[in-house]
Design an enzyme around this catalytic site. Structure first.
Site, PDB file in Angstrom:
ATOM      1  N   HIS A 110       0.821  -1.212   0.000  1.00  0.00           N
ATOM      2  CA  HIS A 110       0.000   0.000   0.000  1.00  0.00           C
ATOM      3  C   HIS A 110       0.855   1.261   0.000  1.00  0.00           C
ATOM      4  O   HIS A 110       0.331   2.357  -0.187  1.00  0.00           O
ATOM      5  CB  HIS A 110      -0.960   0.009   1.187  1.00  0.00           C
ATOM      6  CG  HIS A 110      -0.290   0.055   2.524  1.00  0.00           C
ATOM      7  ND1 HIS A 110       0.258  -1.043   3.117  1.00  0.00           N
ATOM      8  CD2 HIS A 110      -0.078   1.084   3.383  1.00  0.00           C
ATOM      9  CE1 HIS A 110       0.771  -0.710   4.293  1.00  0.00           C
ATOM     10  NE2 HIS A 110       0.584   0.586   4.479  1.00  0.00           N
ATOM     11  N   HIS A 163       7.645   7.122   4.829  1.00  0.00           N
ATOM     12  CA  HIS A 163       6.888   6.567   3.702  1.00  0.00           C
ATOM     13  C   HIS A 163       6.126   7.681   2.996  1.00  0.00           C
ATOM     14  O   HIS A 163       6.073   8.812   3.467  1.00  0.00           O
ATOM     15  CB  HIS A 163       5.948   5.451   4.167  1.00  0.00           C
ATOM     16  CG  HIS A 163       4.860   5.919   5.094  1.00  0.00           C
ATOM     17  ND1 HIS A 163       4.963   5.881   6.470  1.00  0.00           N
ATOM     18  CD2 HIS A 163       3.630   6.448   4.848  1.00  0.00           C
ATOM     19  CE1 HIS A 163       3.861   6.349   7.020  1.00  0.00           C
ATOM     20  NE2 HIS A 163       3.034   6.718   6.051  1.00  0.00           N
ATOM     21  N   HIS A 175       2.635   9.038   0.508  1.00  0.00           N
ATOM     22  CA  HIS A 175       1.252   8.903   0.049  1.00  0.00           C
ATOM     23  C   HIS A 175       1.065   9.796  -1.174  1.00  0.00           C
ATOM     24  O   HIS A 175       1.587  10.906  -1.231  1.00  0.00           O
ATOM     25  CB  HIS A 175       0.260   9.329   1.133  1.00  0.00           C
ATOM     26  CG  HIS A 175       0.238   8.434   2.325  1.00  0.00           C
ATOM     27  ND1 HIS A 175      -0.619   7.373   2.449  1.00  0.00           N
ATOM     28  CD2 HIS A 175       0.992   8.440   3.460  1.00  0.00           C
ATOM     29  CE1 HIS A 175      -0.406   6.764   3.603  1.00  0.00           C
ATOM     30  NE2 HIS A 175       0.570   7.398   4.240  1.00  0.00           N
ATOM     31  N   THR A 221      -3.122   7.180   9.737  1.00  0.00           N
ATOM     32  CA  THR A 221      -4.031   7.321   8.593  1.00  0.00           C
ATOM     33  C   THR A 221      -4.274   5.993   7.890  1.00  0.00           C
ATOM     34  O   THR A 221      -4.931   5.952   6.858  1.00  0.00           O
ATOM     35  CB  THR A 221      -3.484   8.344   7.578  1.00  0.00           C
ATOM     36  OG1 THR A 221      -2.227   7.883   7.060  1.00  0.00           O
ATOM     37  CG2 THR A 221      -3.314   9.712   8.218  1.00  0.00           C
ATOM     38  N   HIS A 279       5.677  11.114   5.116  1.00  0.00           N
ATOM     39  CA  HIS A 279       5.486  10.977   6.565  1.00  0.00           C
ATOM     40  C   HIS A 279       6.757  10.462   7.210  1.00  0.00           C
ATOM     41  O   HIS A 279       7.267   9.401   6.824  1.00  0.00           O
ATOM     42  CB  HIS A 279       4.342  10.001   6.875  1.00  0.00           C
ATOM     43  CG  HIS A 279       3.001  10.528   6.529  1.00  0.00           C
ATOM     44  ND1 HIS A 279       1.866   9.735   6.477  1.00  0.00           N
ATOM     45  CD2 HIS A 279       2.588  11.790   6.209  1.00  0.00           C
ATOM     46  CE1 HIS A 279       0.821  10.492   6.145  1.00  0.00           C
ATOM     47  NE2 HIS A 279       1.246  11.727   5.990  1.00  0.00           N
ATOM     48  N   GLU A 303      -2.522  13.329   1.783  1.00  0.00           N
ATOM     49  CA  GLU A 303      -3.662  12.993   2.632  1.00  0.00           C
ATOM     50  C   GLU A 303      -4.239  14.255   3.270  1.00  0.00           C
ATOM     51  O   GLU A 303      -5.450  14.463   3.263  1.00  0.00           O
ATOM     52  CB  GLU A 303      -3.222  11.990   3.705  1.00  0.00           C
ATOM     53  CG  GLU A 303      -2.775  10.669   3.108  1.00  0.00           C
ATOM     54  CD  GLU A 303      -2.790   9.543   4.104  1.00  0.00           C
ATOM     55  OE1 GLU A 303      -3.578   8.590   3.907  1.00  0.00           O
ATOM     56  OE2 GLU A 303      -2.017   9.600   5.081  1.00  0.00           O
TER      57      GLU A 303
END
Length: 279
Positions: free
Chosen positions: A104, A130, A132, A218, A149, A136
């Site tokens: 993911h 990591h 996203h 999250t 993050h 977000e």
């Protein structure tokens, strides 16, 4: 009742109490982000989509019932300037690391001491980084192209995360060094690839202004009590770098941003240094 019977009763009561404690207190592992991405997805309306995360696993109920969930919109109407927060008190250092495709998302996990962040006297050790895509968190309703993050943890399972927003533009120098490894781990689920020494200072940057609020993880289990720090300066990432990150994860995880959550009267603080004065 004989003395032996008394002992038997007390033993039974103690065993029952210990059993109740074991089943009512979540394990330390349950506090962290789940590693099993097959159990959830980011596809809205799907059986395992973000609206249903709280019903998939008994340890994930906060995803559906929590009042302090992340991400949120950082709206100027809700933000209060709090200069007393002060500059971010962190000390990072280069450390051995590996890169992992968690399905993911893509994670850089530090194996050595990569330094720490201190908030209100508590030291949070940098554990992993990591990404996203898209971002977000949003700022005044605007969603950016990517969000990094930096996840910090303490021994008693407390978490603090520094978030950095990106828009498409010039290449990101930190990601540039990781590009060969992003290609190497594409579609290789949960295989850690050593990448040598990584300097987290390159990921953090030097921006000083930031937002601060209390939120959650999250991803499931959506554990609350996470201290969020969102740097206000938006950095740049190239289209090619963004594509490498998106193509490396599993199908259906290219858009790995959780929908915005309700603020529920939480405070959002903003730290800005005093303007420099020139004579």
């Amino acid at each position: 009742m004989s003395q032996s019977s008394h002992h038997a009763v007390w033993a039974a009561l103690l065993a029952a109490a210990l059993l109740l404690l074991a089943t009512s207190v979540p394990t330390a592992r349950a506090q962290y982000e789940t590693e099993n991405e097959k159990e959830f997805s980011y596809v809205r309306g799907a059986k395992n989509g973000p609206e249903r995360w709280g019903k998939i696993n008994k340890n994930w109920t906060k995803c559906g019932t929590g009042e302090m969930q992340s991400p949120i919109d950082l709206s100027d109407k809700r933000v209060k300037l709090v200069r007393s927060l002060g500059y971010l008190n962190h000390s990072y250092r280069p450390a051995e690391a590996s890169i992992v495709n968690r399905g993911h998302d893509i994670m850089v996990k530090f194996g050595g001491d990569a330094g720490s962040l201190v908030i209100n006297g508590t030291t949070y050790n940098l554990h992993q980084i990591h990404w996203h895509s898209p971002s977000e968190h949003t700022v005044n309703g605007r969603r950016y192209d990517m969000e990094l993050h930096m996840v910090h943890e303490t021994v008693p399972n407390k978490t603090a995360v520094i978030g950095i927003l990106y828009k498409v533009g010039n290449p990101d120098e930190f990601l540039r060094k990781l590009e060969p490894f992003l290609k190497l781990i594409a579609d290789r689920k949960d295989e850690a690839e050593p990448i040598g020494v990584v300097d987290p200072r390159d990921a953090r940057g030097k921006a000083n202004a930031y937002y601060r609020y209390m939120g959650s993880l999250t991803t499931p289990p959506c554990t609350e009590g996470v201290i969020w720090t969102l740097v206000t300066e938006v950095r740049s990432v190239s289209k090619r770098q963004l594509q490498l990150l998106r193509e490396a994860v599993h199908d259906g995880m290219e858009d790995n941003a959780r929908p915005l959550q309700e603020l529920n009267n939480r405070n959002i603080s903003l730290f800005k240094p005093y303007p420099l004065k020139y004579n």
